[in-house]
Design a protein around this motif. Structure first.
Motif, mmCIF file in Angstrom:
data_model
loop_
_atom_site.group_PDB
_atom_site.id
_atom_site.type_symbol
_atom_site.label_atom_id
_atom_site.label_comp_id
_atom_site.label_asym_id
_atom_site.label_seq_id
_atom_site.Cartn_x
_atom_site.Cartn_y
_atom_site.Cartn_z
ATOM 1 N N UNK A 227 0.933 -1.047 0.066
ATOM 2 C CA UNK A 227 0.112 0.093 -0.168
ATOM 3 C C UNK A 227 0.864 1.145 0.080
ATOM 4 N N UNK A 228 2.050 1.250 0.790
ATOM 5 C CA UNK A 228 2.788 2.227 0.808
ATOM 6 C C UNK A 228 3.417 2.591 -0.479
ATOM 7 N N UNK A 229 4.243 1.426 -1.288
ATOM 8 C CA UNK A 229 4.894 1.444 -2.448
ATOM 9 C C UNK A 229 4.000 1.957 -3.610
ATOM 10 N N UNK A 230 2.690 1.382 -3.462
ATOM 11 C CA UNK A 230 1.645 1.583 -4.504
ATOM 12 C C UNK A 230 1.489 3.189 -4.500
ATOM 13 N N UNK A 231 1.483 3.934 -3.588
ATOM 14 C CA UNK A 231 1.217 5.266 -3.336
ATOM 15 C C UNK A 231 2.348 6.049 -3.902
ATOM 16 N N UNK A 232 3.604 5.558 -3.921
ATOM 17 C CA UNK A 232 4.800 6.247 -4.747
ATOM 18 C C UNK A 232 5.225 5.397 -5.861
ATOM 19 N N UNK A 233 4.231 4.805 -6.672
ATOM 20 C CA UNK A 233 4.466 3.801 -7.653
ATOM 21 C C UNK A 233 5.641 4.544 -8.655
ATOM 22 N N UNK A 234 5.403 5.534 -8.853
ATOM 23 C CA UNK A 234 6.413 6.457 -9.838
ATOM 24 C C UNK A 234 7.885 6.478 -9.449
ATOM 25 N N UNK A 235 7.962 6.185 -7.880
ATOM 26 C CA UNK A 235 9.511 6.166 -7.541
ATOM 27 C C UNK A 235 10.016 5.024 -7.462
ATOM 28 N N UNK A 236 9.348 3.855 -7.689
ATOM 29 C CA UNK A 236 9.934 2.496 -7.647
ATOM 30 C C UNK A 236 10.930 2.240 -8.502
ATOM 31 N N UNK A 237 11.006 2.568 -9.851
ATOM 32 C CA UNK A 237 12.114 2.644 -10.598
ATOM 33 C C UNK A 237 13.296 3.428 -10.434
ATOM 34 N N UNK A 238 13.045 4.739 -10.002
ATOM 35 C CA UNK A 238 14.220 5.293 -9.548
ATOM 36 C C UNK A 238 14.819 4.828 -8.237
ATOM 37 N N UNK A 239 14.118 4.289 -7.436
ATOM 38 C CA UNK A 239 14.772 3.601 -6.012
ATOM 39 C C UNK A 239 15.507 2.410 -6.211
ATOM 40 N N UNK A 316 12.385 -8.423 3.015
ATOM 41 C CA UNK A 316 13.415 -7.226 3.396
ATOM 42 C C UNK A 316 13.462 -6.573 2.279
ATOM 43 N N UNK A 317 13.029 -6.799 0.941
ATOM 44 C CA UNK A 317 13.083 -5.807 -0.209
ATOM 45 C C UNK A 317 11.757 -5.076 -0.259
ATOM 46 N N UNK A 318 10.667 -5.351 0.299
ATOM 47 C CA UNK A 318 9.668 -4.576 0.284
ATOM 48 C C UNK A 318 9.818 -3.482 1.534
ATOM 49 N N UNK A 319 10.453 -3.876 2.764
ATOM 50 C CA UNK A 319 10.798 -2.958 3.855
ATOM 51 C C UNK A 319 11.635 -1.813 3.326
ATOM 52 N N UNK A 320 12.760 -2.254 2.650
ATOM 53 C CA UNK A 320 13.738 -1.287 2.234
ATOM 54 C C UNK A 320 12.831 -0.339 1.118
ATOM 55 N N UNK A 321 12.322 -0.791 0.223
ATOM 56 C CA UNK A 321 11.747 -0.132 -0.961
ATOM 57 C C UNK A 321 10.666 0.712 -0.270
ATOM 58 N N UNK A 322 9.973 0.552 0.844
ATOM 59 C CA UNK A 322 8.954 1.660 1.346
ATOM 60 C C UNK A 322 10.070 2.693 1.901
ATOM 61 N N UNK A 344 8.146 5.537 7.287
ATOM 62 C CA UNK A 344 7.769 5.392 5.905
ATOM 63 C C UNK A 344 6.266 4.999 5.897
ATOM 64 N N UNK A 345 5.975 4.047 6.771
ATOM 65 C CA UNK A 345 4.182 3.611 6.755
ATOM 66 C C UNK A 345 3.605 4.780 6.999
ATOM 67 N N UNK A 346 3.849 5.652 7.934
ATOM 68 C CA UNK A 346 3.220 6.698 8.562
ATOM 69 C C UNK A 346 3.062 7.994 7.601
ATOM 70 N N UNK A 347 4.162 8.018 6.523
ATOM 71 C CA UNK A 347 3.513 9.152 5.591
ATOM 72 C C UNK A 347 2.637 8.907 4.812
ATOM 73 N N UNK A 348 2.296 7.729 4.451
ATOM 74 C CA UNK A 348 1.079 7.128 3.421
ATOM 75 C C UNK A 348 -0.050 6.857 4.228
ATOM 76 N N UNK A 349 0.035 6.080 5.272
ATOM 77 C CA UNK A 349 -1.049 5.493 6.158
ATOM 78 C C UNK A 349 -1.537 6.146 7.308
ATOM 79 N N UNK A 350 -0.694 7.232 7.889
ATOM 80 C CA UNK A 350 -0.814 7.899 8.943
ATOM 81 C C UNK A 350 -0.881 7.109 10.203
ATOM 82 N N UNK A 351 -1.795 7.196 11.009
ATOM 83 C CA UNK A 351 -2.072 6.395 12.406
ATOM 84 C C UNK A 351 -2.197 4.925 12.027
#
Length: 458
Positions: A227-239, A316-322, A344-351
């Motif tokens: 959910x966090x990664x999908x919110x920043x899908x445009x940043x996956x390839x640069x990351x 671990x890949x998902x954690x670092x990608x977020x 990282x989780x909080x910036x997208x999903x809040x509390x």
């Protein structure tokens, strides 16, 4: 205590120094070549074996189902290393640490495959009729070095109390306090009661609980991360591009790079944290895989392949990608460990993100306590015999409360450092066993391949 910790620091620097990391990674590379790249050849078979046989009764000797053994092993490996350890790797070594973590995991898959296969091959029944196995039995029966087997059991028995118990209990208490503001000591008592109810039933009860808990907690955390990664899908390839680039070039050239990032740190932190996360080469997981109902050591070995794949290459890949896609790595340089992942989780999903990570950490740590109990119990029984069982269970429950209520600071730091050293000392005898028995491993693999080709093993 200060003198003990000073001595421990010296030993730890040797145990987890470059030579050990080289030996761990080198053993994986060597076995990969000798065994014909099992992580590639058995990749499809691995998925068919695990997901195609769910709920089916398998033939062969053993105590618990093959999937139950996998779930219990994953309960131990899926822990704070996936959330805090992975975050620490990129904080200290930069985004390039991800690449080295993945390279380590690819070869670590073979190491875990080999450990599991040997553990099943040399397993034995104890005085109570339970199947027991692991590096101590492999060393005693396969190499004849009983003194080395005893050393492994000794290190494992004490490492379990720290890295598999007190540290994890404290992580649960911290996570619950973070998400729900519950006092540490209340969480500690609750964990002790729950763990006591499970371990009183032995490996069968542990496997029953982890069979349901592990898939749920893995899916729960993966969905949150996606959910966090999908919110920043445009940043996956640069990351991912930056991770690949700075694994082999100066990370200090990266915009916003933290002082101290180097290629050497990216490599060492990626390798070290990858090994800490999936435990390939440490000899821990084979102790539960040895109890599995299976008809061939290498069949259960493929469950070891999947264990490393899910733990490091997926979670671990998902954690670092977020962390990378949200910009937390350079945006909040003061954060490290679980706090970095939390942000990282909080910036997208809040509390909601805070609660997802809190529950995820709690479940990961709780399951690790269950899995590591079997490792410590197996090691203690190897040294002292079956009579130590009830004593070890009592001590295990007591340490949970102490670890949870002890808080952070110097107390937790000392426990972590001591158990980290013991954990590293486990690796040396285990790697000796793998290297000395590489010909036996090759024979087992050839036998497995021949039986698959003839249709005897499907």
């Amino acid at each position: 205590m200060d003198a003990i910790m000073k001595l421990n620091g010296i030993i730890n620097g040797i145990v987890w120094g470059p030579w050990m990391i080289t030996l761990l990674l080198g053993t994986g590379v060597y076995l990969t070549i000798v065994l014909g790249f099992p992580q590639v050849r058995y990749f499809v078979f691995m998925f068919k074996e695990i997901f195609g046989n769910l709920g089916k009764k398998k033939e062969g000797e053993g105590t618990i189902t093959a999937f139950g053994a996998l779930a219990t092993a994953l309960a131990s490996t899926l822990g704070s290393g996936n959330i805090a350890g992975a975050a620490t790797a990129v904080h200290l070594g930069g985004p390039g640490a991800l690449v080295w973590m993945l390279i380590t995991a690819i070869f670590g898959m073979t190491t875990k495959f080999a450990e599991v296969a040997l553990a099943v091959h040399f397993r034995t029944k104890d005085e109570e009729g339970n199947w027991r196995g692991g590096t101590m039995y492999v060393l005693e029966k396969g190499t004849g070095y009983k003194w080395l087997a005893w050393l492994f059991a000794f290190f494992s028995m004490f490492a379990a109390f720290g890295i598999g118990n007190a540290i994890q209990a404290n992580s649960v208490a911290e996570a619950i306090n973070l998400g729900f503001k519950l006092p540490h000591y209340i969480t500690g008592v609750a964990i002790a009661i729950l763990v006591g109810l499970v371990i009183i039933g032995g490996i069968t009860r542990i496997a029953q609980v982890t069979t349901y808990l592990v898939p749920f907690m893995a899916v729960f955390y993966v969905i949150g991360a996606l959910m966090v990664i999908a919110h920043h899908a445009d940043m996956i390839l640069p990351a991912w591009s930056s991770a690949l680039k700075y694994a082999f070039s100066d990370p200090m050239a990266m915009p916003g790079a933290l002082a101290g990032w180097t290629i050497k740190l990216a490599l060492t932190k990626g390798v070290a944290r990858g090994i800490f996360s999936n435990e390939a080469g440490l000899g821990s997981a084979p102790m539960v895989h040895a109890t599995a109902i299976t008809d061939h050591p290498c069949r259960q070995g493929t469950y070891g392949l999947f264990e490393v794949f899910l733990d490091t290459i997926v979670i671990c890949t998902l954690t670092i990608t977020t962390i990378l896609v949200t910009g937390m790595l350079t945006g909040r340089p003061e954060l490290t460990g679980a706090q970095l992942t939390l942000s990282a989780f909080e910036t997208v999903l809040g509390q909601t993100g805070v609660m997802i990570l809190a529950v995820g950490l709690a479940m990961f740590a709780f399951s690790t306590i269950l899995g590591w109990f079997w490792y410590g119990d197996t090691s203690a029984r190897y040294i002292f015999g079956p009579k130590v069982g009830p004593i070890y269970k009592g001590l295990w429950i007591l340490v949970i409360v102490v670890g949870a209520a002890g808080g952070g600071g110097k107390f937790l730091g000392n426990i972590w450092n001591l158990s980290d050293t013991m954990n590293g000392l486990m690796a040396a005898p285990n790697l000796v066993a793998l290297l000395l028995l590489s010909k036996e491993l090759r024979r087992l693999v050839k036998d497995f391949d021949a039986k698959r080709k003839s249709g005897e093993i499907k």
